[in-house]
Design a protein around this motif. Structure first.
Motif, PDB file in Angstrom:
ATOM      1  N   GLU A 102       0.828  -1.214   0.000  1.00 52.86           N
ATOM      2  CA  GLU A 102       0.000   0.000   0.000  1.00 52.86           C
ATOM      3  C   GLU A 102       0.858   1.259   0.000  1.00 52.86           C
ATOM      4  O   GLU A 102       0.614   2.190  -0.765  1.00 52.86           O
ATOM      5  N   TYR A 103       1.879   1.274   0.833  1.00 47.77           N
ATOM      6  CA  TYR A 103       2.698   2.484   0.967  1.00 47.77           C
ATOM      7  C   TYR A 103       3.436   2.805  -0.330  1.00 47.77           C
ATOM      8  O   TYR A 103       3.491   3.961  -0.752  1.00 47.77           O
ATOM      9  N   CYS A 104       4.010   1.772  -0.941  1.00 49.14           N
ATOM     10  CA  CYS A 104       4.817   2.007  -2.146  1.00 49.14           C
ATOM     11  C   CYS A 104       3.980   1.985  -3.414  1.00 49.14           C
ATOM     12  O   CYS A 104       4.457   2.367  -4.471  1.00 49.14           O
ATOM     13  N   ASP A 105       2.746   1.514  -3.309  1.00 49.47           N
ATOM     14  CA  ASP A 105       1.917   1.284  -4.481  1.00 49.47           C
ATOM     15  C   ASP A 105       2.648   0.336  -5.453  1.00 49.47           C
ATOM     16  O   ASP A 105       2.814   0.620  -6.638  1.00 49.47           O
TER      17      ASP A 105
ATOM     18  N   THR B  42       9.711   0.882  -7.266  1.00 56.25           N
ATOM     19  CA  THR B  42       8.541   0.331  -7.965  1.00 56.25           C
ATOM     20  C   THR B  42       8.597   0.572  -9.467  1.00 56.25           C
ATOM     21  O   THR B  42       7.675   0.209 -10.187  1.00 56.25           O
TER      22      THR B  42
ATOM     23  N   ARG C 200       6.517  -6.187  -9.593  1.00 57.81           N
ATOM     24  CA  ARG C 200       5.189  -6.148 -10.186  1.00 57.81           C
ATOM     25  C   ARG C 200       4.674  -7.544 -10.501  1.00 57.81           C
ATOM     26  O   ARG C 200       3.514  -7.837 -10.378  1.00 57.81           O
TER      27      ARG C 200
END
Ligand SMILES: *Cc1c(COP(=O)(O)O)cnc(C)c1O
Length: 394
Positions: free
Chosen positions: A47-50, A192, A219
């Motif tokens: 969530e934090y890094c998406d 990311t 990913r």
């Protein structure tokens, strides 16, 4: 006035109750390996890094190593990286049997130079069946930029170069968790953007564990699954090992502590940026910006809050060593990241590089000095640091 480079005690004092409650849960459960706290932390990082996938591991070094092992990078392969970083960036390439290929840095940011990288590819490499091969006949399989001191590399360039030459892009984001980069396709957080991103939670990093820990974001779901096996000796079904991995697991105590601390990370990054601004403003106010080079903020105009997260506040001066001594005599702790460029490390002598090959990395190794910075540093301490530096140059 004594000014330490980093003081973690104040941060712990404000979090002690929360951290103890979290570690008590682990101790009461007596579940220490691959349990609910790690799953919870991985979800929080997603969530934090998406980033779609997060795999907690035992250190930042092991994050890099596990990625290289999971990708089966090894003998006969070459991996391009920066000539100026913490040793692990290059050490892990060598540990899997591949050859590190160093590229010089940008003098202002200390990050890998896209121009130097393009020049190396043009001058020293050729394409063979869609693969990049260097002058030693090694296949260049991956590109590993490191986001130094809390500032992302030029990732538009890294992505373009990796795409053009079919290279796997692995970000060493050990010093840059939460740092944002203005990609042409929209902003993204460090780690990311490439095929995999590696974080370190070494205690002195912006998000520090109570010991060693690290993490990989990626990913691709299959690759994440392979990393999960890799951190557990390549084990699929119980005691059935599909490939050789290692013990690269993050333990539950570290995961529990990191979950607590992650909630404060953006506040800490903002405080680091404030402290950096104070240094920069003061150095300019007293006219020192001509005597020392100050950190640059190339992505400031992007409007992204975490355009720089100041893992370190690094200045440079040709008189670095004398300046450091002057500050030490005034009880100001500083650090040199790093006194030797990677191609100058004794263990890499076999690679055949010589002094002068990467002049900017070598000059950075001679001239950079990291000043005390951490979220809780007082303005009084910073003012004292500025005054003592001004005194040195007066
Ligand atoms: C800290 C660091 C690492 C290694 O992380 P550990 O958790 O200490 O193993 C790797 N690369 C860079 C750039 C680092 O700063």
């Amino acid at each position: 006035m004594r000014v330490p480079l980093l003081d973690l005690t104040e941060q712990y004092r404000t979090l002690a109750a929360e951290i103890r409650a979290a570690t008590d849960q682990v101790l009461s459960s007596q579940r220490f390996i691959l349990g609910p706290k790690l799953a919870e932390f991985e979800k929080a990082i997603v969530e934090y890094c998406d980033a779609p996938q997060a795999v907690g591991v035992s250190s930042g070094t092991d994050a890099l190593l596990a990625v290289f092992m999971a990708l089966e990078i090894g003998l006969g392969d070459a991996v391009i990286t920066t000539a100026y970083s913490f040793f692990a960036t290059a050490g892990c390439i060598a540990r899997v049997g591949a050859t590190p290929v160093f590229i010089d840095i940008e003098p202002a940011t200390y990050n890998i130079s896209p121009q130097a990288l393009r020049r190396y590819i043009e001058k020293s490499c050729h394409e063979v069946e869609g693969k990049l091969v260097n002058e030693n006949g090694q296949t260049i399989v991956a590109l590993v930029p490191a986001h130094l001191f809390g500032l992302c590399c030029d990732m538009n360039e890294m992505v373009a170069i990796a795409r053009a030459h079919n290279l796997i892009l692995i970000e060493d984001a050990a010093q840059a968790i939460g740092a944002q980069f203005p990609l042409e396709t929209g902003s993204a957080k460090a780690g990311t953007i490439g095929d995999a991103g590696c974080f370190s939670f070494y205690p002195s990093k912006n998000l520090g564990a109570a010991g060693d820990a690290g993490l990989v974001v990626c990913r691709n779901e299959q690759f994440a699954e392979r990393l999960r096996r890799c951190r557990h000796h390549g084990m699929g079904a119980q005691y059935r090992h599909d490939f050789v991995g290692g013990n690269f697991r993050m333990d539950e105590l570290q995961a529990a502590i990191l979950s607590v601390k992650l909630r404060y990370l953006d506040g800490w990054s903002a405080a680091r940026r404030e402290a950096a601004k104070f240094y920069t403003d003061e150095f300019q106010r007293v006219g020192l910006e001509k005597k020392i080079e100050l950190p640059v903020e190339p992505y400031r105009q992007s409007g992204l809050s975490n355009h720089h997260i100041y893992h370190q506040y690094v200045i440079r001066s040709p008189r670095r060593d004398d300046l450091r001594e002057h500050l030490a005599a005034r009880e100001i702790e500083t650090a040199i990241y790093y006194p030797l460029a990677l191609h100058e490390q004794p263990c890499f002598e076999y690679l055949g590089y010589k002094s002068g090959d990467f002049p900017e990395a070598e000059r950075a190794a001679r001239e950079t000095l990291a000043l005390p910075i951490y979220p809780e540093i007082s303005r009084e301490a910073q003012q004292y640091v500025v005054n003592c530096i001004a005194e040195f140059f007066s």
